[in-house]
Design a protein around this motif. Sequence first.
Motif, PDB file in Angstrom:
ATOM      1  N   ASN A   1       0.837  -1.202   0.000  1.00 14.76           N
ATOM      2  CA  ASN A   1       0.000   0.000   0.000  1.00 14.76           C
ATOM      3  C   ASN A   1       0.870   1.250   0.000  1.00 14.76           C
ATOM      4  O   ASN A   1       1.680   1.463   0.907  1.00 14.76           O
ATOM      5  CB  ASN A   1      -0.924   0.011   1.227  1.00 14.76           C
ATOM      6  CG  ASN A   1      -1.989  -1.066   1.145  1.00 14.76           C
ATOM      7  OD1 ASN A   1      -2.562  -1.285   0.077  1.00 14.76           O
ATOM      8  ND2 ASN A   1      -2.257  -1.738   2.254  1.00 14.76           N
TER       9      ASN A   1
ATOM     10  N   PRO B   1       0.873   5.415  -0.155  1.00 10.78           N
ATOM     11  CA  PRO B   1       0.018   6.603   0.026  1.00 10.78           C
ATOM     12  C   PRO B   1      -0.138   7.382  -1.269  1.00 10.78           C
ATOM     13  O   PRO B   1       0.820   7.541  -2.038  1.00 10.78           O
ATOM     14  CB  PRO B   1       0.798   7.427   1.080  1.00 10.78           C
ATOM     15  CG  PRO B   1       1.629   6.431   1.804  1.00 10.78           C
ATOM     16  CD  PRO B   1       2.003   5.386   0.791  1.00 10.78           C
ATOM     17  N   CYS B   2      -1.336   7.840  -1.525  1.00  8.85           N
ATOM     18  CA  CYS B   2      -1.680   8.648  -2.710  1.00  8.85           C
ATOM     19  C   CYS B   2      -1.622   7.846  -4.011  1.00  8.85           C
ATOM     20  O   CYS B   2      -1.804   8.411  -5.095  1.00  8.85           O
ATOM     21  CB  CYS B   2      -0.783   9.879  -2.831  1.00  8.85           C
ATOM     22  SG  CYS B   2      -0.838  10.976  -1.400  1.00  8.85           S
ATOM     23  N   TYR B   3      -1.338   6.564  -3.924  1.00  8.12           N
ATOM     24  CA  TYR B   3      -1.310   5.721  -5.123  1.00  8.12           C
ATOM     25  C   TYR B   3      -2.272   4.550  -5.014  1.00  8.12           C
ATOM     26  O   TYR B   3      -3.036   4.268  -5.929  1.00  8.12           O
ATOM     27  CB  TYR B   3       0.117   5.201  -5.369  1.00  8.12           C
ATOM     28  CG  TYR B   3       0.208   4.229  -6.535  1.00  8.12           C
ATOM     29  CD1 TYR B   3       0.276   4.696  -7.842  1.00  8.12           C
ATOM     30  CD2 TYR B   3       0.209   2.848  -6.329  1.00  8.12           C
ATOM     31  CE1 TYR B   3       0.348   3.818  -8.914  1.00  8.12           C
ATOM     32  CE2 TYR B   3       0.273   1.955  -7.396  1.00  8.12           C
ATOM     33  CZ  TYR B   3       0.343   2.435  -8.679  1.00  8.12           C
ATOM     34  OH  TYR B   3       0.405   1.561  -9.730  1.00  8.12           O
ATOM     35  N   GLY B   4      -2.250   3.873  -3.880  1.00 13.77           N
ATOM     36  CA  GLY B   4      -3.090   2.699  -3.693  1.00 13.77           C
ATOM     37  C   GLY B   4      -2.248   1.447  -3.569  1.00 13.77           C
ATOM     38  O   GLY B   4      -1.103   1.486  -3.106  1.00 13.77           O
TER      39      GLY B   4
END
Length: 475
Positions: free
Chosen positions: A372, A374-377
């Motif tokens: 995971n 952040p800001c990407y998935g």
Amino acid sequence: MDVELEQRRDMHKNNDYGGSLENGHGDNNVDDDGREKRMGTLMTASAHIITAVIGSGVLSLAWAIAQLGWVAGPAILMAFSFITWFTSTLLADCYRSPDPVSGKRNYSYMDAVRANLGTIKCRFCGLAQYVNLIGVTIGYTITASISMAAVQKSNCFHKHGHVFNCGAETSTRYFMMIFAAIQIVLSQIPNFDKLSWLSIVAAIMSFAYSSIGVGLALAKVGGHGGHPTTSITGTIVGVDVSSSEKIWRTLQSIGDIAFAYSYSNDTLRSSPPENKVMKKASLIGVSTTTVFYMLCGCIGYAAFGNNAPGNFLTGFGFYEPFWLIDLANIFIAVHLVGAYQVFCQPIFSFVENYCSINWPSSGFINTEHELNIPCYGTYNVNLFRATWRILYVILTAAVAMTFPFFNAFVGLIGAASFWPLTVYFPVEMYIAQSGLPKLSARWIWLKVLSWVCLIVSLVAGAGSVQGLVEELRKV
């Protein structure tokens, strides 16, 4: 090349698109063979050819013509242009087999070779293709680093003046490491080869830096600093080069011109017949490219004369306006950052598919780990994919650092790939598919063309190898 691997990949692709047709349900998004609908036209095919052909090879044309002169230089460039166009028309007829209009589509170059020439020659074709791809990625590493170093060098001259020894502070190996670091990151991006904007960026960058180079060369030709020496036969023995250097450089320049020509197919609509459209697109694309090459090569030679630099953008004898030189070299670097990925993605795909099929129970090769970001998935990490791609980039950078010689390496790639991929396989496939009688006039003409191109490639390769050896001696 593992034929079973290719067949399984084809089956997988057919399963992706073919279900609705097999069940009797039509789909406007699929073609008559169950695959994704092709939307290519004469205009898009011509654009793809121009984009694919005009690349970093244009940078060496002024040097190549300087070795050959005003007569042989343009004549050889035109000869390669004609051969590339002619063999591309033969290749267009092999898109479908056994009939060029209504036969079964061949989805790749290797599929066409397999359908017309059999499995063994298909494997040789695969070997030639992947060796060429590896060579191009190494060549792009060299070219991009030279352009990066040229930016530093031009800024140095602008800051300290032309009397300052800026070359001593410029190392291409340092920039090769930077380029490799960028490629290590980009090579981990999933489906990078499917990013359509890459072609648009590449087209803009190619035309931009080539146009800047032509403009600067024209400015130099029209300037008041005197006119450099040019001649009908190019570099002069006893003045510019020795007799042996003249021979070797002439052969190497032929390889450079061969590298400048490559070929690309498009996903054309099935109506009108693809082979007819592709022949027209080839004529438009190769003709446009040749005009552009003539401008870069001839005007570059007129600007720099027999002392034309190997890369006519990074070797300018003047460094003003320095910002324009910087811009052109930045365009080259940006272009090659994306182009490197375009050429290495097929290598990545082949190795990863091959290993996955041959070692299906290996967790290291086949397991995807979710990460995971952040800001990407969710990003799927495959340890084998990540490791091997990093090693490939490091290996190509290491070879580039060992042989950081633009002209000689470009000539070697061109000599090694031109005959098998541009001439031999299209000629042999056409002969096999059309059923030309042995020893008929057309059969003899095509065979002579192939053998002549083989001899040219061999001597050009010899010249490039000698150039690499000579450059290594100077290090």
